[in-house]
Scaffold this motif. Structure first.
Motif, PDB file in Angstrom:
ATOM      1  N   ARG A   1       0.831  -1.400  -0.203  1.00 18.17           N
ATOM      2  CA  ARG A   1       0.066  -0.106   0.058  1.00 18.17           C
ATOM      3  C   ARG A   1       0.677   1.268   0.046  1.00 18.17           C
ATOM      4  O   ARG A   1       0.543   2.302  -0.572  1.00 18.17           O
ATOM      5  CB  ARG A   1      -0.914  -0.013   1.117  1.00 18.17           C
TER       6      ARG A   1
ATOM      7  N   ASN B   1       0.429   4.216  -2.707  1.00 14.46           N
ATOM      8  CA  ASN B   1       0.069   5.544  -1.983  1.00 14.46           C
ATOM      9  C   ASN B   1       1.221   6.506  -2.526  1.00 14.46           C
ATOM     10  O   ASN B   1       0.703   7.745  -2.831  1.00 14.46           O
ATOM     11  CB  ASN B   1       0.059   5.467  -0.618  1.00 14.46           C
TER      12      ASN B   1
ATOM     13  N   PHE C   1     -10.349   0.088  -7.591  1.00 14.98           N
ATOM     14  CA  PHE C   1     -10.121   0.758  -6.634  1.00 14.98           C
ATOM     15  C   PHE C   1      -8.732   1.459  -6.620  1.00 14.98           C
ATOM     16  O   PHE C   1      -8.474   2.665  -6.503  1.00 14.98           O
ATOM     17  CB  PHE C   1     -10.565   0.288  -5.249  1.00 14.98           C
ATOM     18  N   MET C   2      -7.797   0.622  -6.678  1.00 15.69           N
ATOM     19  CA  MET C   2      -6.478   0.793  -6.680  1.00 15.69           C
ATOM     20  C   MET C   2      -5.870   1.630  -7.824  1.00 15.69           C
ATOM     21  O   MET C   2      -4.802   2.485  -7.770  1.00 15.69           O
ATOM     22  CB  MET C   2      -5.394  -0.145  -6.610  1.00 15.69           C
TER      23      MET C   2
ATOM     24  N   LEU D   1      -2.190   8.496  -3.385  1.00 17.13           N
ATOM     25  CA  LEU D   1      -3.088   8.774  -2.286  1.00 17.13           C
ATOM     26  C   LEU D   1      -3.399  10.181  -1.940  1.00 17.13           C
ATOM     27  O   LEU D   1      -4.673  10.725  -1.516  1.00 17.13           O
ATOM     28  CB  LEU D   1      -2.977   7.878  -0.920  1.00 17.13           C
ATOM     29  N   VAL D   2      -2.465  11.129  -2.053  1.00 17.23           N
ATOM     30  CA  VAL D   2      -2.656  12.422  -1.701  1.00 17.23           C
ATOM     31  C   VAL D   2      -3.603  13.104  -2.773  1.00 17.23           C
ATOM     32  O   VAL D   2      -4.462  13.651  -2.445  1.00 17.23           O
ATOM     33  CB  VAL D   2      -1.297  13.329  -1.443  1.00 17.23           C
TER      34      VAL D   2
ATOM     35  N   TYR E   1      -5.361  11.521  -4.759  1.00 19.37           N
ATOM     36  CA  TYR E   1      -6.687  10.724  -4.675  1.00 19.37           C
ATOM     37  C   TYR E   1      -7.724  11.510  -3.543  1.00 19.37           C
ATOM     38  O   TYR E   1      -8.981  11.932  -3.884  1.00 19.37           O
ATOM     39  CB  TYR E   1      -6.708   9.352  -4.802  1.00 19.37           C
ATOM     40  N   THR E   2      -7.017  11.839  -2.419  1.00 16.38           N
ATOM     41  CA  THR E   2      -7.705  12.282  -1.099  1.00 16.38           C
ATOM     42  C   THR E   2      -8.219  13.822  -1.573  1.00 16.38           C
ATOM     43  O   THR E   2      -9.364  14.147  -1.178  1.00 16.38           O
ATOM     44  CB  THR E   2      -6.848  12.281  -0.054  1.00 16.38           C
ATOM     45  N   LYS E   3      -7.327  14.527  -2.016  1.00 15.96           N
ATOM     46  CA  LYS E   3      -7.554  15.959  -2.558  1.00 15.96           C
ATOM     47  C   LYS E   3      -8.902  15.948  -3.504  1.00 15.96           C
ATOM     48  O   LYS E   3      -9.767  16.873  -3.149  1.00 15.96           O
ATOM     49  CB  LYS E   3      -6.271  16.626  -3.233  1.00 15.96           C
TER      50      LYS E   3
ATOM     51  N   ARG F   1     -11.358  13.809  -3.900  1.00 15.13           N
ATOM     52  CA  ARG F   1     -12.421  13.353  -2.935  1.00 15.13           C
ATOM     53  C   ARG F   1     -12.912  14.345  -2.078  1.00 15.13           C
ATOM     54  O   ARG F   1     -14.001  14.529  -2.013  1.00 15.13           O
ATOM     55  CB  ARG F   1     -11.776  12.184  -1.954  1.00 15.13           C
ATOM     56  N   ILE F   2     -11.996  15.208  -1.660  1.00  9.76           N
ATOM     57  CA  ILE F   2     -12.444  16.216  -0.454  1.00  9.76           C
ATOM     58  C   ILE F   2     -12.965  17.241  -1.412  1.00  9.76           C
ATOM     59  O   ILE F   2     -14.077  17.959  -0.843  1.00  9.76           O
ATOM     60  CB  ILE F   2     -11.312  16.981   0.056  1.00  9.76           C
TER      61      ILE F   2
ATOM     62  N   ARG G   1     -16.447  16.353  -2.556  1.00 10.15           N
ATOM     63  CA  ARG G   1     -17.497  16.282  -1.241  1.00 10.15           C
ATOM     64  C   ARG G   1     -18.074  17.820  -1.232  1.00 10.15           C
ATOM     65  O   ARG G   1     -19.132  18.061  -0.755  1.00 10.15           O
ATOM     66  CB  ARG G   1     -16.748  15.813   0.065  1.00 10.15           C
TER      67      ARG G   1
END
Lengths: 168, 419
Positions: free
Chosen positions: A93, A97, A144-145, A154-155, A157-159, A161-162, A165
């Motif tokens: 992971r 990531n 997903f991966m 992952l950073v 990807y997370t940005k 997602r945020i 939202r």
């Protein structure tokens, strides 16, 4: 993404202390970590690895510590991709990531020797050993991966997602 | 089909119930990092751009690896974490003088509880499985995301159930059970999976023994190592818990990837030879292995119960002239308990050195690094090449009883040999 490079070959259970000894974990810069990559099992590695080279190893690659310093050191040393028979899960992971491509193929591992030249297509999951002429197919990444990989890690990807939202 | 303990806990932390093999966004109760992993996590956290952590009460930061600062570079790493803790108003930052080895400290302080999902940028985060929590080690970027959003991605693991029948022999503890188990299934025997530890020998095992076993689940490749919640867990937790908690239990008809039965009454004190924790054998079959150093402590065996076992053997005896014996209590509270019980006096009178809590020698950091050709018997969890120092040094993993006996004998031996 197509990757081409020469093989550095290692055995089973290459642990994170082998990838980056804990005595160097008092720093976190990529350059400093890369300089000591593989030092205890292959002292020649850091000085002679070429940009684009590929690490090929056996079972349970990256076992041991959770240190992200391990894939960071590998990527920082210029390694373009790791191919192993299997991975320890935290290493797996961590690599995804931080955007270090990794593939699983026991057969490609068995038949690759140090110095062989490989051509890897990440999305297609194919490995071509240009030295022997053989081609290997690996299991495709789960969707997903792939989303994390395509976001650059992952950073990213997370940005996204945020942001999604926030827009509702 | 019912759910395993791991599936139960994860399902309580996701939007929909989960099955093994699925990928899910999981809510976390606690996110943890230390002085080695936090600096990278903080760097990545800042890139995400939320500014603030999702909950300053749910982030735990512990300087334990190279703290008290072993050199200037380590001091800089610790400072990055300290400043972040201050800026983010992190409630659970433990400064030197209050800190302990993270996996001894967090349960002791009641910060991790049954039914929790805990993620830590340290592979031995799996220790809290002893409490019936789902806890697992991850990388720094994972913890950055958990700190920013309170969630992290996981692949839901299949579960292996290991059942230990019978009553343990004298001088056999949690460390011997887990070393034996890793010897049996191998360092990748539980790769990507959760382990549920069960059976008569587990029911009888102390919380300290359970922490030791859960701690080393990662050495079999496992994502988590879990124990059922019982009266022992309740007694341990209720005097410490800092908030409400919900224990979960596996369903009777849970679906296990495999069930392994082990007759624990046959297990003798174990030792793992270099350079893998799976290279185990009974100490009685170790042969003559002279040692230069003994380390008693760490997140694996740094609890007061462990020190009690070691002190019981060292009391009134002397550490062998060619051995450096180093004791590392797992936390300030463990140190204080050991002091009040007279264990520290036992150690010092026997000629052992007692250190402030730190991971120190376990990862070859400081406080007992080995030279080329030197050997250590150690209650820590890894014996990889170079783990405790020079690549040509060797670490033999043992429990506290065997470690103390070996310190007296100057070679790896059973407690029966020195008593």
């Amino acid at each position: 993404m197509t990757i081409k490079g020469h093989v550095w070959k290692y055995g089973d259970n290459v642990d994170t202390d082998a990838i980056i000894p804990a005595r160097y974990l008092n720093v976190s810069s990529t350059k400093d970590l890369a300089a000591h990559c593989m030092e205890d099992i292959d002292p020649a590695f850091a000085a002679s690895v070429k940009k684009g080279d590929i690490i090929v190893a056996g079972e349970n690659f990256g076992c041991g510590s959770s240190r992200e310093h391990a894939p960071i050191a590998i990527k920082g040393a210029g390694i373009s991709c790791v191919i192993a028979s299997s991975y320890a899960r935290i290493f797996y992971r961590n690599a995804i990531n931080i955007g270090l491509p990794i593939l699983e193929s026991a057969q490609a591992v068995r038949e690759a020797k140090k110095g062989h030249e490989l051509e890897v297509q990440i999305e297609a999951g194919t490995i071509r050993n240009l030295t022997t002429g053989k081609t290997y197919r690996t299991a495709a990444y789960p969707k997903f991966m792939l989303a994390i990989i395509n976001a650059g890690g992952l950073v990213g990807y997370t940005k996204a997602r945020i942001e999604e939202r926030r827009r509702g | 089909m019912g759910q395993t303990l791991a599936e139960k806990i994860l399902s309580a932390h996701t939007s929909d119930p989960v099955r093994p093999g699925e990928f899910a966004q999981v809510r976390v109760d606690v996110a943890l990092a230390n002085d080695v992993t936090a600096p990278i996590a903080i760097r990545e956290f800042e890139k995400i751009g939320t500014g603030k952590v999702f909950n300053p009460d749910s982030v735990v930061l512990v300087p334990d690896h190279f703290a008290p600062n072993k050199d200037i570079k380590s001091a800089a790493q610790c400072a990055i974490m300290r400043n972040f803790a201050r800026d983010q108003e992190i409630s659970h930052y433990f400064e030197v003088g209050k800190m302990g080895i993270e996996h001894v400290l967090l349960p002791e302080q009641g910060l991790v509880l049954p039914g929790d999902v805990v993620v830590g940028a340290d592979s031995h985060t799996c220790t809290y499985g002893a409490l019936g929590a789902f806890s697992t080690g991850m990388g720094s970027t994972d913890i950055a995301v958990a700190m920013a959003t309170g969630e992290i991605w996981m692949r839901v693991p299949e579960t292996i159930r290991i059942v230990y029948t019978g009553v343990l022999q004298p001088w056999v503890g949690g460390k011997d059970l887990i070393l034996y188990t890793i010897g049996k299934i191998g360092v990748s025997g539980a790769l990507y999976k959760a382990i549920e530890f069960a059976g008569q020998a587990i029911d009888a095992l102390s919380m300290a023994g359970r922490f030791t076993m859960a701690n080393m689940a990662i050495e079999a490749g496992a994502k988590a190592g879990l124990f059922a919640f019982d009266d022992k867990t309740r007694t341990y937790v209720d005097q410490r818990a800092t908030r409400e908690y919900t224990p979960y239990a596996a369903d009777e008809d849970a679906d296990y990837a495999a069930t392994i039965e082990i007759d624990a009454s046959l297990i003798k004190p174990q030792v793992a030879f270099p350079y893998l924790p799976e290279n185990t054998r009974p100490v009685s079959e170790a042969g003559n292995i002279p040692i230069d150093q003994v380390v008693i402590g760490s997140c694996t065996n740094g609890r007061v119960e462990d020190l009690r076992v070691a002190a019981g053997i060292l009391r009134g005896k002397a550490v062998h002239a060619s051995v450096r014996c180093i004791i590392l209590p797992g936390s300030q509270q463990v140190y204080l308990d050991a002091l009040r019980e007279g264990l520290i006096e036992d150690f010092i009178t026997a000629g052992a050195a007692v250190s402030t809590p730190t991971c120190g020698p376990c990862l070859g950091g400081h406080m007992g690094v080995l030279a080329a050709g030197e050997r250590a018997a150690s209650t820590t969890n890894r014996n990889f090449r170079g783990r405790m120092g020079h690549p040509e040094s060797e670490v033999y993993l043992v429990g506290p009883a065997v470690a103390a006996a070996s310190a007296i004998a100057g070679r790896i031996t059973r407690p029966q040999e020195v008593l």
